[in-house]
Design a protein around this motif. Structure first.
Motif, mmCIF file in Angstrom:
data_model
loop_
_atom_site.group_PDB
_atom_site.id
_atom_site.type_symbol
_atom_site.label_atom_id
_atom_site.label_comp_id
_atom_site.label_asym_id
_atom_site.label_seq_id
_atom_site.Cartn_x
_atom_site.Cartn_y
_atom_site.Cartn_z
ATOM 1 N N ALA A 7 17.042 -9.109 2.679
ATOM 2 C CA ALA A 7 16.036 -7.959 2.894
ATOM 3 C C ALA A 7 15.497 -8.513 4.359
ATOM 4 C CB ALA A 7 14.721 -8.254 2.118
ATOM 5 N N LEU A 8 15.182 -9.337 4.662
ATOM 6 C CA LEU A 8 15.189 -10.173 6.023
ATOM 7 C C LEU A 8 16.261 -10.934 6.827
ATOM 8 C CD1 LEU A 8 11.525 -11.502 5.056
ATOM 9 C CD2 LEU A 8 12.038 -9.206 6.110
ATOM 10 N N THR A 9 16.806 -10.197 7.909
ATOM 11 C CA THR A 9 17.576 -11.634 8.841
ATOM 12 C C THR A 9 17.142 -12.771 8.159
ATOM 13 O OG1 THR A 9 16.890 -10.799 10.927
ATOM 14 C CG2 THR A 9 18.215 -9.193 9.241
ATOM 15 N N HIS A 10 17.405 -13.691 8.938
ATOM 16 C CA HIS A 10 17.214 -14.647 9.251
ATOM 17 C C HIS A 10 15.976 -14.672 10.652
ATOM 18 C CE1 HIS A 10 19.799 -17.311 6.781
ATOM 19 N NE2 HIS A 10 20.944 -16.465 7.234
ATOM 20 N N ALA A 47 6.577 -5.719 5.975
ATOM 21 C CA ALA A 47 7.246 -4.178 5.005
ATOM 22 C C ALA A 47 8.163 -3.229 6.308
ATOM 23 C CB ALA A 47 6.266 -3.633 5.397
ATOM 24 N N ARG A 48 7.633 -4.097 7.850
ATOM 25 C CA ARG A 48 8.941 -2.806 9.052
ATOM 26 C C ARG A 48 10.242 -3.328 8.879
ATOM 27 N NH1 ARG A 48 5.144 -3.702 12.690
ATOM 28 N NH2 ARG A 48 4.472 -1.345 12.553
ATOM 29 N N ALA A 49 9.948 -4.928 8.692
ATOM 30 C CA ALA A 49 11.544 -5.901 8.784
ATOM 31 C C ALA A 49 12.262 -5.610 7.637
ATOM 32 C CB ALA A 49 11.452 -6.880 8.491
ATOM 33 N N TRP A 50 11.468 -5.206 6.349
ATOM 34 C CA TRP A 50 12.153 -5.510 4.834
ATOM 35 C C TRP A 50 12.949 -3.602 4.659
ATOM 36 C CZ3 TRP A 50 9.070 -6.796 0.239
ATOM 37 C CH2 TRP A 50 10.434 -6.662 -1.084
ATOM 38 N N GLU A 51 11.727 -2.607 5.284
ATOM 39 C CA GLU A 51 12.030 -1.252 4.719
ATOM 40 C C GLU A 51 13.317 -0.552 5.302
ATOM 41 O OE1 GLU A 51 12.401 2.986 5.432
ATOM 42 O OE2 GLU A 51 12.046 1.645 7.023
ATOM 43 N N PRO A 52 14.037 -1.313 6.450
ATOM 44 C CA PRO A 52 15.749 -0.429 6.844
ATOM 45 C C PRO A 52 16.376 -1.034 5.162
ATOM 46 C CG PRO A 52 14.462 -1.073 8.837
ATOM 47 C CD PRO A 52 13.366 -1.621 7.048
ATOM 48 N N ARG A 53 16.384 -2.182 4.740
ATOM 49 C CA ARG A 53 17.154 -2.174 3.872
ATOM 50 C C ARG A 53 17.495 -2.110 2.362
ATOM 51 N NH1 ARG A 53 16.618 -6.029 7.735
ATOM 52 N NH2 ARG A 53 18.374 -7.223 8.838
ATOM 53 N N GLY A 56 14.609 3.971 -2.594
ATOM 54 C CA GLY A 56 13.468 4.878 -2.608
ATOM 55 C C GLY A 56 11.943 4.814 -3.148
ATOM 56 N N GLN A 57 11.614 4.197 -4.245
ATOM 57 C CA GLN A 57 10.150 3.767 -3.875
ATOM 58 C C GLN A 57 9.418 2.405 -3.002
ATOM 59 O OE1 GLN A 57 7.958 4.497 -7.863
ATOM 60 N NE2 GLN A 57 6.320 3.206 -7.243
ATOM 61 N N LEU A 58 10.446 1.668 -3.346
ATOM 62 C CA LEU A 58 9.916 0.688 -2.148
ATOM 63 C C LEU A 58 9.891 1.150 -1.283
ATOM 64 C CD1 LEU A 58 9.463 -2.241 -2.224
ATOM 65 C CD2 LEU A 58 11.845 -2.796 -2.407
ATOM 66 N N SER A 59 11.291 1.714 -0.442
ATOM 67 C CA SER A 59 11.288 2.078 0.962
ATOM 68 C C SER A 59 10.120 3.519 1.193
ATOM 69 C CB SER A 59 12.304 2.462 1.157
ATOM 70 O OG SER A 59 12.719 3.283 2.576
ATOM 71 N N SER A 60 9.757 4.055 0.163
ATOM 72 C CA SER A 60 8.524 5.010 0.934
ATOM 73 C C SER A 60 7.160 3.711 1.549
ATOM 74 C CB SER A 60 8.252 5.885 -0.188
ATOM 75 O OG SER A 60 9.210 6.983 -0.045
ATOM 76 N N PHE A 61 6.840 3.166 0.186
ATOM 77 C CA PHE A 61 5.886 2.186 -0.348
ATOM 78 C C PHE A 61 6.102 1.380 1.507
ATOM 79 C CE2 PHE A 61 4.502 -1.971 -0.795
ATOM 80 C CZ PHE A 61 2.771 -2.394 -1.167
ATOM 81 N N LEU A 62 6.777 0.657 1.353
ATOM 82 C CA LEU A 62 7.262 -0.571 2.737
ATOM 83 C C LEU A 62 7.353 0.661 3.675
ATOM 84 C CD1 LEU A 62 10.100 -2.327 1.787
ATOM 85 C CD2 LEU A 62 7.759 -3.203 1.662
ATOM 86 N N ILE A 94 2.004 -1.729 -4.956
ATOM 87 C CA ILE A 94 3.029 -2.795 -4.810
ATOM 88 C C ILE A 94 3.164 -3.100 -6.910
ATOM 89 C CG2 ILE A 94 1.365 -4.562 -4.428
ATOM 90 C CD1 ILE A 94 4.868 -4.622 -3.219
ATOM 91 N N ALA A 95 1.900 -3.097 -7.260
ATOM 92 C CA ALA A 95 1.900 -3.431 -9.143
ATOM 93 C C ALA A 95 2.802 -2.216 -9.857
ATOM 94 C CB ALA A 95 0.293 -3.222 -9.665
ATOM 95 N N GLU A 96 2.733 -1.404 -9.310
ATOM 96 C CA GLU A 96 3.472 0.160 -9.763
ATOM 97 C C GLU A 96 5.089 -0.760 -9.250
ATOM 98 O OE1 GLU A 96 2.525 3.317 -8.296
ATOM 99 O OE2 GLU A 96 0.641 3.496 -9.258
ATOM 100 N N GLU A 97 5.623 -1.226 -8.421
ATOM 101 C CA GLU A 97 6.905 -1.331 -7.634
ATOM 102 C C GLU A 97 7.284 -2.361 -8.706
ATOM 103 O OE1 GLU A 97 10.305 -0.992 -6.278
ATOM 104 O OE2 GLU A 97 8.647 0.213 -5.809
ATOM 105 N N ILE A 98 6.098 -3.521 -8.915
ATOM 106 C CA ILE A 98 6.615 -4.650 -9.154
ATOM 107 C C ILE A 98 6.727 -3.854 -11.474
ATOM 108 C CG2 ILE A 98 6.043 -7.085 -10.256
ATOM 109 C CD1 ILE A 98 4.573 -7.615 -7.499
#
Length: 108
Positions: A7-10, A47-53, A56-62, A94-98
């Motif tokens: 989800a994140l690079t080092h 969110a900014r670092a994770w979103e490109p990876r 779906g709904q998670l990407s939209s939220f991020l 985030i609760a909905e995603e979980i």
């Protein structure tokens, strides 16, 4: 694990870790009201670092979190109810995603 599958690079993770640690240090000297702003800014960076990876709904939220946080945070003093509603909306999203992912909090 290959970095491209994470989800994140080092580098992203190290940058976020540095932000969180220096924010904790800064909170010792700052008004206690500033802590929540530091936390949501940390979430925005994640969110900014994770979103490109993500997809779906998670990407939209991020994407929403990373694009709206700065503007919504500008209302901390002028319209605190709006800012509180934004944070409540983020909590709900985030609760909905979980829930959708059936994450139970037991380390899975």
């Amino acid at each position: 694990m290959e970095e491209s599958n994470m989800a994140l690079t080092h580098e992203d993770a190290l940058e976020l870790l540095a932000f969180l640690i220096t924010s904790a240090h800064g909170c010792l000297r700052e008004s206690s009201d500033y802590g929540h702003y530091r936390l949501i800014t940390g979430a925005e960076r994640l969110a900014r670092a994770w979103e490109p990876r993500s997809t779906g709904q998670l990407s939209s939220f991020l994407r929403s979190l990373s694009t709206r946080t700065a503007s919504e945070s500008s209302y901390i003093d002028s319209d605190p109810d709006r800012y509180m509603n934004y944070l409540a909306e983020c909590c709900q999203s985030i609760a909905e995603e979980i829930k959708q992912r059936n994450i139970t909090g037991d380390g899975r």
